[in-house]
Design a protein around this motif. Structure first.
Motif, PDB file in Angstrom:
ATOM      1  N   ARG A   1      -4.376  -5.278  -3.358  1.00 43.65           N
ATOM      2  CA  ARG A   1      -5.163  -4.337  -2.612  1.00 43.65           C
ATOM      3  C   ARG A   1      -4.130  -3.237  -1.754  1.00 43.65           C
ATOM      4  N   GLN A   2      -3.328  -3.835  -1.339  1.00 43.02           N
ATOM      5  CA  GLN A   2      -2.244  -2.908  -0.530  1.00 43.02           C
ATOM      6  C   GLN A   2      -1.631  -1.980  -1.657  1.00 43.02           C
ATOM      7  N   GLN A   3      -1.158  -2.393  -2.722  1.00 43.73           N
ATOM      8  CA  GLN A   3      -0.701  -1.433  -3.473  1.00 43.73           C
ATOM      9  C   GLN A   3      -1.687  -0.376  -4.198  1.00 43.73           C
ATOM     10  N   GLU A   4      -2.949  -0.947  -4.362  1.00 43.52           N
ATOM     11  CA  GLU A   4      -4.172   0.430  -4.721  1.00 43.52           C
ATOM     12  C   GLU A   4      -4.352   1.287  -3.726  1.00 43.52           C
ATOM     13  N   GLY A   5      -4.288   0.445  -2.370  1.00 45.10           N
ATOM     14  CA  GLY A   5      -4.619   1.363  -1.196  1.00 45.10           C
ATOM     15  C   GLY A   5      -3.349   2.595  -1.076  1.00 45.10           C
ATOM     16  N   ARG A   6      -2.093   2.074  -1.303  1.00 47.69           N
ATOM     17  CA  ARG A   6      -1.053   3.080  -1.323  1.00 47.69           C
ATOM     18  C   ARG A   6      -1.059   4.245  -2.346  1.00 47.69           C
ATOM     19  N   GLN A   7      -1.457   3.835  -3.667  1.00 51.47           N
ATOM     20  CA  GLN A   7      -1.539   4.599  -4.623  1.00 51.47           C
ATOM     21  C   GLN A   7      -2.702   5.583  -4.287  1.00 51.47           C
ATOM     22  N   ALA A   8      -3.935   5.297  -4.082  1.00 55.73           N
ATOM     23  CA  ALA A   8      -5.161   6.059  -3.567  1.00 55.73           C
ATOM     24  C   ALA A   8      -4.763   7.044  -2.812  1.00 55.73           C
ATOM     25  N   TYR A   9      -3.952   6.547  -1.593  1.00 58.05           N
ATOM     26  CA  TYR A   9      -3.228   7.289  -0.397  1.00 58.05           C
ATOM     27  C   TYR A   9      -2.561   8.338  -0.961  1.00 58.05           C
ATOM     28  N   LEU A  10      -1.324   8.110  -1.651  1.00 56.21           N
ATOM     29  CA  LEU A  10      -0.324   9.217  -2.306  1.00 56.21           C
ATOM     30  C   LEU A  10      -1.251  10.252  -3.077  1.00 56.21           C
ATOM     31  N   LEU A  41      10.611   0.556   1.322  1.00 56.27           N
ATOM     32  CA  LEU A  41      10.486   1.250   2.524  1.00 56.27           C
ATOM     33  C   LEU A  41       9.403   0.579   3.520  1.00 56.27           C
ATOM     34  N   GLU A  42       8.289  -0.086   2.903  1.00 57.57           N
ATOM     35  CA  GLU A  42       7.616  -0.919   3.913  1.00 57.57           C
ATOM     36  C   GLU A  42       8.404  -2.017   4.581  1.00 57.57           C
ATOM     37  N   ARG A  43       9.283  -2.751   3.774  1.00 58.37           N
ATOM     38  CA  ARG A  43       9.968  -3.861   4.310  1.00 58.37           C
ATOM     39  C   ARG A  43      11.170  -3.310   4.805  1.00 58.37           C
ATOM     40  N   GLY A  44      11.497  -2.091   4.756  1.00 54.07           N
ATOM     41  CA  GLY A  44      12.685  -1.642   5.660  1.00 54.07           C
ATOM     42  C   GLY A  44      14.016  -2.166   4.960  1.00 54.07           C
ATOM     43  N   ASP A  86       8.346   2.271 -10.544  1.00 57.43           N
ATOM     44  CA  ASP A  86       9.339   2.470  -9.789  1.00 57.43           C
ATOM     45  C   ASP A  86       8.832   2.941  -8.466  1.00 57.43           C
ATOM     46  N   LEU A  87       8.062   3.731  -8.209  1.00 60.27           N
ATOM     47  CA  LEU A  87       7.480   4.540  -7.114  1.00 60.27           C
ATOM     48  C   LEU A  87       6.859   3.229  -6.175  1.00 60.27           C
ATOM     49  N   ARG A  88       6.276   2.350  -6.884  1.00 62.30           N
ATOM     50  CA  ARG A  88       5.716   1.300  -6.255  1.00 62.30           C
ATOM     51  C   ARG A  88       6.570   0.211  -5.569  1.00 62.30           C
ATOM     52  N   ALA A  89       7.719   0.180  -6.221  1.00 62.76           N
ATOM     53  CA  ALA A  89       8.834  -0.759  -5.825  1.00 62.76           C
ATOM     54  C   ALA A  89       9.438   0.137  -4.694  1.00 62.76           C
ATOM     55  N   LEU A  90       9.713   1.309  -4.778  1.00 67.19           N
ATOM     56  CA  LEU A  90      10.419   1.852  -3.803  1.00 67.19           C
ATOM     57  C   LEU A  90       9.287   2.028  -2.495  1.00 67.19           C
TER      58      LEU A  90
END
Length: 85
Positions: free
Chosen positions: A21-30, A80-83, A72-76
């Motif tokens: 769900r977090q990944q889907e949310g990030r993708q939708a946001y971007l 970044l979120e984990r710092g 690759d974008l999801r991994a980046l």
């Protein structure tokens, strides 16, 4: 399977669903950002990393990000979120 094993399996399933769900949310946001908003995001990222706020650097980062595969974008984003990027 033991009760402990079942609880662990349920926790792992819940975690996997939450991450998806977090990944889907990030993708939708971007995907919903305008070019201007993407530029602002890139500049903010550069500033956070201590880079000079130059148009050339932002353009370089933007080109690198556009050239990345979705994976690759999801991994980046995850790094970044984990710092840890």
């Amino acid at each position: 399977m033991t009760a402990k094993g079942k609880r662990l399996e349920a926790l792992e399933a819940a975690h996997t669903a939450r991450v998806a769900r977090q990944q889907e949310g990030r993708q939708a946001y971007l995907a919903g950002l305008s070019d201007r908003e993407l530029d602002e995001l890139h500049v903010a990222y550069l500033r956070a990393e201590g880079h000079p706020d130059s148009d050339g650097e932002a353009a370089r980062v933007r080109a690198e990000i556009r050239a990345m595969s979705d994976e690759d974008l999801r991994a980046l984003i995850d790094r970044l979120e984990r710092g840890s990027a």
